[in-house]
Design an enzyme around this catalytic site. Structure first.
Site, PDB file in Angstrom:
ATOM      1  N   ALA A 233       0.818  -1.209   0.000  1.00  0.00           N
ATOM      2  CA  ALA A 233       0.000   0.000   0.000  1.00  0.00           C
ATOM      3  C   ALA A 233       0.850   1.255   0.000  1.00  0.00           C
ATOM      4  O   ALA A 233       0.442   2.299  -0.506  1.00  0.00           O
ATOM      5  CB  ALA A 233      -0.924  -0.008   1.216  1.00  0.00           C
ATOM      6  N   VAL A 237       9.036  -1.609  -4.022  1.00  0.00           N
ATOM      7  CA  VAL A 237      10.443  -1.727  -3.644  1.00  0.00           C
ATOM      8  C   VAL A 237      11.177  -2.438  -4.773  1.00  0.00           C
ATOM      9  O   VAL A 237      10.701  -3.444  -5.300  1.00  0.00           O
ATOM     10  CB  VAL A 237      10.595  -2.518  -2.323  1.00  0.00           C
ATOM     11  CG1 VAL A 237      12.066  -2.649  -1.951  1.00  0.00           C
ATOM     12  CG2 VAL A 237       9.824  -1.837  -1.201  1.00  0.00           C
ATOM     13  N   ASP A 342      11.088  -5.589  17.142  1.00  0.00           N
ATOM     14  CA  ASP A 342      10.791  -6.666  16.202  1.00  0.00           C
ATOM     15  C   ASP A 342      12.075  -7.345  15.741  1.00  0.00           C
ATOM     16  O   ASP A 342      12.262  -7.613  14.556  1.00  0.00           O
ATOM     17  CB  ASP A 342      10.008  -6.121  15.000  1.00  0.00           C
ATOM     18  CG  ASP A 342       9.216  -7.222  14.275  1.00  0.00           C
ATOM     19  OD1 ASP A 342       9.102  -8.328  14.839  1.00  0.00           O
ATOM     20  OD2 ASP A 342       8.726  -6.958  13.164  1.00  0.00           O
TER      21      ASP A 342
END
Length: 498
Positions: A233, A237, A342
């Protein structure tokens, strides 16, 4: 993100917008220590929780057994709340061009958001309130694997486990944990509402500021596209060759006409300009052409550590080398007041020479383009217990995740990988420290390193700085020894970044 680092850059823009500041009445936010009492009962015949939204109960009953719900009701409610809140947050994040850099202030804000989410989902209202939790049809109605017989037994149990004593469960303590709430009567802090730093900027002003901070070269002339990596969205890349020095880079092409929060992009670029480190996938430059923003990042041609851990057995010295390089990145981020939140093998990228770099923060998110393991909650398997139980937490969550990533390098996958995300969250909250099957085969230094990473009590857990001087890292092999592992994994997976 509206961090402090962007204030100097946009001072002139904001100065002219704030001249009426003293004319407005000060707004006072709601008290932050309001308790949310949710009456959840335990069915004495089935052993299952009742009184939650219907969709939540379906999730719990399909994935967590009656015995487990009875044994650890707190863990069950914490897991299902965290799961559904982060499903909603993940859907929102997927529409954003960059992953906001996480600070302790941002974590506190998220805790308050969860408070509101939980209140709106209160079972005393309608069974399914007006909040969409983004539940997929697969998890809602499909026959999910019933509570698996494969359970990882704890080495160290969570001290907060609650045994079933009464058919009625008082979850006020759970709600307090979920919302970072103080329990004493005199703890009544009131948050002052603040205007968003960039809320008064027009699109024209944002474009002008982007023109000022971006490179003036024409990206369509300077870069030659080589390979498409992925799309989402927020944009596409791809790999490109920079004609200036013939280097290969990763570029995220963001269509600004599709971005509702363009002002956040400004701050992220300026923050990332100051985040240059040898163990981070570094932001290189930004280019603006019409309505397209090109964000240029380093490219690591060895792909993610995930490919290596899932296909090749690593030696302790190689694991130590990866841990050392990752810790250097974590310690740097922590010194900047930033929490990664993360850390996992998917977010550790390798160069063909064995270079190790951490990614997935700011514009680095999804720069590889084809993350191997998608999860609904944003990879719960690496999460520290205090994240799931919503106790006040900070930088040491990254140290726990590093310990779980070390288990990946030992076993080929993190604990609970075969479980559903909700069930994994429950096990993290209920069990605490996971079992390491090959524990006895590890050296004493490696065992001690893991002990210091995987303390359930965050206060007892080591910091990244402390671990950088741990004896286990003394056995680290040269980074170039990772090259044969990368090549072997790529050959098995038929991958190439050429």
């Amino acid at each position: 993100m509206t961090g402090r680092s962007g204030r100097g850059v946009f001072g002139k823009l904001f100065a002219k917008k704030q001249h009426n500041r003293d004319e407005r009445a000060t707004e006072i936010g709601m008290p932050t220590n309001v308790k949310q009492h949710i009456h959840v009962s335990m069915n004495s015949e089935t052993g299952m929780l009742e009184g939650l939204p219907a969709s939540w109960l379906r999730q719990l009953n399909a994935q967590i057994s009656p015995a487990e719900q009875s044994e650890n009701p707190n863990a069950a409610i914490q897991a299902v709340t965290f799961h559904n809140f982060h499903v909603l947050k993940k859907e929102q994040a997927e529409r954003e061009p960059c992953k906001p850099i996480v600070t302790e202030e941002a974590i506190t804000k998220e805790g308050l958001e969860m408070t509101k989410f939980l209140a709106k989902k209160n079972a005393h209202q309608s069974q399914d309130s007006d909040i969409s939790i983004g539940q997929s049809s697969e998890e809602e109605v499909a026959p999910v694997e019933k509570y698996s017989q494969r359970q990882t037994m704890p080495i160290q149990s969570n001290k907060n486990n609650i045994k079933k004593k009464d058919p009625t469960v008082d979850l006020s303590a759970v709600i307090q944990d979920l919302t970072l709430i103080g329990s004493e009567p005199d703890e009544s802090p009131i948050l002052r509402k603040k205007e968003l730093m960039y809320s008064t900027l027009t699109d024209e002003e944002i474009y002008e500021e982007l023109k000022r901070i971006c490179n003036k070269d024409d990206p369509y002339v300077r870069f030659q596209r080589v390979k498409h990596l992925g799309a989402g969205a927020s944009g596409v890349v791809f790999i490109a060759i920079d004609s200036k020095d013939n280097s290969r880079v990763a570029i995220k092409d963001i269509d600004l006409t599709k971005q509702s929060k363009k002002e956040l992009i400004l701050n992220e670029i300026n923050v990332l300009k100051g985040f240059n480190h040898k163990n981070l996938v570094n932001f290189l430059d930004a280019f603006l052409s019409a309505d397209h923003l090109w964000v240029v990042m380093e490219l690591l041609d060895g792909g993610s550590l995930t490919d290596v851990v899932t296909e090749v057995v690593m030696k302790e010295g190689q694991i130590a080398a990866v841990c050392r390089e990752t810790l250097q990145a974590i310690a740097f981020l922590h010194s900047k007041g930033t929490i990664h939140r993360d850390i996992k093998s998917d977010n550790v990228l390798l160069g063909m020479d064995g270079t190790v770099k951490v990614t997935d923060f700011g514009f680095c998110a999804n720069i590889v383009g084809d993350e191997k393991r998608e999860t609904m909650v944003g990879t719960p398997f690496w999460m520290a217990p205090e994240v799931v139980t919503r106790k006040q937490y900070g930088k040491k969550v990254d140290v726990w995740s590093l310990g779980i990533m070390a288990i990946e390098m030992i076993e080929g996958q993190p604990p609970y990988m075969k479980e559903t995300p909700l069930r994994a969250l429950y096990l993290i909250a209920a069990v605490g420290r996971p079992k390491i099957p090959r524990w006895e085969s590890l050296s004493p230094a490696f065992q001690d390193f893991l002990d210091k990473c995987l303390q359930v009590d965050a206060d007892a857990r080591a910091t990244a700085e402390e671990l950088l001087s741990h004896p286990f890292l003394d056995c680290a092999m040269e980074l170039k020894t990772l090259t044969p592992l990368i090549k072997a994994a790529h050959k098995i997976l038929h991958k190439s970044y050429d």
